[in-house]
Design an enzyme around this catalytic site. Sequence first.
Site, PDB file in Angstrom:
ATOM      1  N   LEU A 102       0.822  -1.213   0.000  1.00 31.08           N
ATOM      2  CA  LEU A 102       0.000   0.000   0.000  1.00 31.08           C
ATOM      3  C   LEU A 102       0.853   1.259   0.000  1.00 31.08           C
ATOM      4  CD1 LEU A 102      -2.819  -0.858   2.563  1.00 31.08           C
ATOM      5  CD2 LEU A 102      -3.050  -0.612   0.098  1.00 31.08           C
ATOM      6  N   GLY A 103       1.977   1.186   0.661  1.00 30.88           N
ATOM      7  CA  GLY A 103       2.815   2.376   0.709  1.00 30.88           C
ATOM      8  C   GLY A 103       4.058   2.117   1.522  1.00 30.88           C
ATOM      9  N   GLU A 104       4.900   3.154   1.591  1.00 25.23           N
ATOM     10  CA  GLU A 104       6.096   2.962   2.397  1.00 25.23           C
ATOM     11  C   GLU A 104       6.618   4.270   2.949  1.00 25.23           C
ATOM     12  OE1 GLU A 104       9.630   1.719   0.222  1.00 25.23           O
ATOM     13  OE2 GLU A 104       8.623   2.393  -1.601  1.00 25.23           O
ATOM     14  N   GLY A 105       7.357   4.143   4.020  1.00 23.53           N
ATOM     15  CA  GLY A 105       7.993   5.306   4.612  1.00 23.53           C
ATOM     16  C   GLY A 105       9.478   5.050   4.726  1.00 23.53           C
ATOM     17  N   GLU A 140       7.064  -0.327   5.770  1.00 22.04           N
ATOM     18  CA  GLU A 140       6.137  -0.430   4.664  1.00 22.04           C
ATOM     19  C   GLU A 140       4.752  -0.773   5.183  1.00 22.04           C
ATOM     20  OE1 GLU A 140       7.846  -3.367   2.094  1.00 22.04           O
ATOM     21  OE2 GLU A 140       9.368  -1.976   1.350  1.00 22.04           O
ATOM     22  N   ASP A 168      -4.115  14.543   9.393  1.00 20.05           N
ATOM     23  CA  ASP A 168      -4.147  14.292   7.950  1.00 20.05           C
ATOM     24  C   ASP A 168      -5.519  13.772   7.535  1.00 20.05           C
ATOM     25  OD1 ASP A 168      -3.354  14.124   5.332  1.00 20.05           O
ATOM     26  OD2 ASP A 168      -2.290  12.228   5.571  1.00 20.05           O
ATOM     27  N   PHE A 223      11.330   3.953   7.208  1.00 19.05           N
ATOM     28  CA  PHE A 223      11.803   2.767   7.911  1.00 19.05           C
ATOM     29  C   PHE A 223      10.825   1.607   7.847  1.00 19.05           C
ATOM     30  CE2 PHE A 223      14.045   6.213  10.175  1.00 19.05           C
ATOM     31  CZ  PHE A 223      15.329   5.823   9.845  1.00 19.05           C
TER      32      PHE A 223
END
Length: 858
Positions: free
Chosen positions: A570-573, A577, A713, A575
């Site tokens: 779905l997504g990642e940052g 996922e 957010d 450090f």
Amino acid sequence: TIMHLFLLLILHATAAVGQIDPAHCRYALGMEDGRIRDEDITASSQWYETTGPQYARLNREEGEGAWCPQGQLEPSDTQYLQVDLGRLTFLTVVGTQGRYARNSGNEFARAYRLNYSRDSVLWKSWKSRLGKEVIQGNKNAYESVINDLHPPVIARHVRLIPVTKPSTAVCMRVELYGCPWDDGLISYSAPEGQLLMAPGYPVASLNDSTYDGAHERRRLLGGLGQLTDGVVGLDDFLVTRQLQVWLGYDYLGWRNDSLGAPGHVEMDFLFDKQRNFTSMKVHSNNMFSRGVKIFSSVTCWFKPRLIASWEAEPVTFKTVLDDRNPSARYVTVPLRRRAARALRCRFFFADVWMMFSEISFQSGGKPLPSSSCFSLLSVGCVFARLYFLPDPSASGRPDDGNTPILIGCLVTIILLLVIIIFLILWCQYVCKVLEKVDFLSHPDVGQVWVSSGGLLISSLRSPPVASQRAVQDGVLARPSLVSIWMTQPSLSPPTACGGGYAEPDVTQCTPHQGFHGPAPHYAETDIVRLQGVTGSNMYAVPALTVDSLTRKDISAAEFPRQQLVFREKLGEGQFGEVHLCEAEGLPEFLGEGSPLPDGDGCSVLVAVKQLRPDATSQARNDFLKEIKIMSRLNDPNIIRLLCVCVTSDPLCMVTEYMENGDLNMFLSQREMESTLTHANSIPSVSLSDLLHMSVQISSGMKYLASLNFVHRDLATRNCLLDRRLTIKIADFGMSRNLYSSDYYRIQGRAVLPIRWMAWESILLGKFTTASDVWAFGVTLWEIFTLCKEQPYSLLSDEQVIENTGEFFRNQGRQIFLYAPPLCPPSLFELMMRCWSRDIPDRPTFEGLYQALRPHVGP
Ligand SMILES: *[C@@H]1O[C@H](CO)[C@@H](O)[C@H](O)[C@H]1NC(C)=O
Ligand SMILES: *[C@@H]1O[C@H](CO)[C@@H](O)[C@H](O)[C@H]1NC(C)=O
Ligand SMILES: *[C@@H]1O[C@H](CO)[C@@H](O)[C@H](O)[C@H]1NC(C)=O
Ligand SMILES: *[C@@H]1O[C@H](CO)[C@@H](O)[C@H](O)[C@H]1NC(C)=O
């Protein structure tokens, strides 16, 4: 770099002026320096070849030294010199001079009249504000005399018509001063202005006294006048800027009940060519104590060509009426880049009277007036130009040879450089903060400030003296200086974003903490850190709560990792996922009281946030903290933590996921239900579906607010939906590439959802429940536009930040989101309240929930 700076300065000087200011619009238009070519200067006649019109250039000694019409000029004669300026020009000053010809000439014009034309067909004669047509000219052959045109004219062609009493020979040299008329407006029509008569007050005459078109059947037709003269009216419409004129002079005003079509005023605007309009600015009086208010709404129709009918779909804009501040203001009406040659706008009354003093149009890629330290510099530059360069009155008796001119030029240049250096030094003193900031040019916005040195801006803790004072006065009188500070939080360095979680003060999370009085404290601003380690956003929670949590154990149960089957990322940052997985046997695992819907099988979709093995120990701590925060949430409209895998690496948390995906995707693929679209293949939603969604979001947020959690957010991309249109608020948006354009990016990293953020979050880094309320307003707006458009889609990110400054200054120049056509008016009012400048004026989530709930059936 000085040269570089200098160039930027000049560029900026031309780009920063949004509204024409007659006091600064006084540039020589090119008779003297030859930018106006010989073939553009013509005349009704000339005496000799050597006194032709091309010699009518101020301060030049070519040919026989000037233009002279044929023969002796009789009082009844009309001879003229005509100049084609090549484009529509805002003309403010005329300078004239006689024929000196190195002491051999002695002809000059004692007086002259001025005719002008925008199309070279229809000529109008200039009149002063008091109705005089004749302008006093020269008294000798060598001195130049400049005359300010009050009112200024907007024209492309100009004729100077010398006037004589006894018959004499006349010769002229001229220069014209002004600036380009970028609005492109060539005429407006409107109902005639009216008399304001109230018992106990003097009579105010709100007519358009400088209108240069026709008056027919109580309408003004085919001209320009006070609405384009660059003079904005004062707060009290009875006080005028000019002397010796009547009360109400600066305004054109109408009463609501005395027009043909009551309730509104219709105005037509015609332009020189087709333009893509971004906005219209209407300077309007708001002296509500006398029954004057800005318009309540405006609807504009567009006509792409002259010979065409009005396009069916108008643009409508509702203003925010203001019963507290009686000052006159510019109201900016977004026109959504519609292409048109002509506009027809209906302004609706909000009170008994409506009064306008200026209307201007922005079109094409023209930037919003950008503000930066450089505006100050450029103002300085403009002044320098005014005082040192084109001062036609200063030219004395010309000498033989060019040496004095050369010396004059050199001295001027040196003076200019000295001034510029002084200004630069001064600017460095005032704007120390800019030391390491790069200055980039952006095609849409003009200039953008970008931090190059990383932490520099945000680590500076006290603003420079000047801007601090401006801030404390509560009035950011100089947008230039302060807007640099305004963009400050967005300049936070990339290194700060991955660090995860900023612990806010407890006080910051109190709902309804008022923003009282004058002083936003930039010194208090912290680097905004929103993103958790896996890239999804982190709720801000009161620091105390987290501390007390640390002492508890994680309440969520440990799930066998091998039963998670990966489906998609779905997504990642930085450090970690976020994966979409199937969790086998989860319902049984959770057992009685499981929050999961009754699934058909035994596996359910879940979102799994997973820490990468190489994560720092800081990130690990943050991740555990996030688990603790999440485990406290228990509400039907908030995504819930189901279980965790923390006994071995990699650490995981498993949260709910919903099969319909997020609300943004869901709505953007749908159309409004209508009786006509039944047969359509596009799936539809009904108004009551939309209201139902809104209620659920407000309910979930009400819950978060009750725990003093700040989401930071909220947006449709963060609301997940199940099959029965149940909504759960999630926190993944920030990590997903799909939505990266919703975030303001710094050096490639998604950081701030600026289009959803309240002004105080952008400017002060303050995230509170009240700023969540703001975001809720934007989320409602998204829902009722069916997510077909990004909020403020016409504005670039930098313009959104500029607009935030306008929200803070609150002078009526801020651009609001428009009312979605589907949206019931009462709901739009609710949205507008969410976007109130002052926090106490915003509703609470409880209040929003109570207001929305009745709209939904039982
Ligand atoms: C100046 O304009 C007036 C109309 O206002 C017109 O009657 C007159 O003929 C014009 N004169 C010249 C020389 O263009
Ligand atoms: C406007 O009103 C003033 C004062 O009543 C009057 O003197 C003037 O002639 C009017 N101007 C026009 C163009 O109607
Ligand atoms: C004009 O405004 C007044 C006060 O707002 C209102 O009472 C009146 O009905 C309005 N008249 C028309 C024709 O709209
Ligand atoms: C207006 O916008 C359209 C498309 O966005 C573009 O093709 C056109 O050239 C623009 N026209 C002007 C006058 O800028």
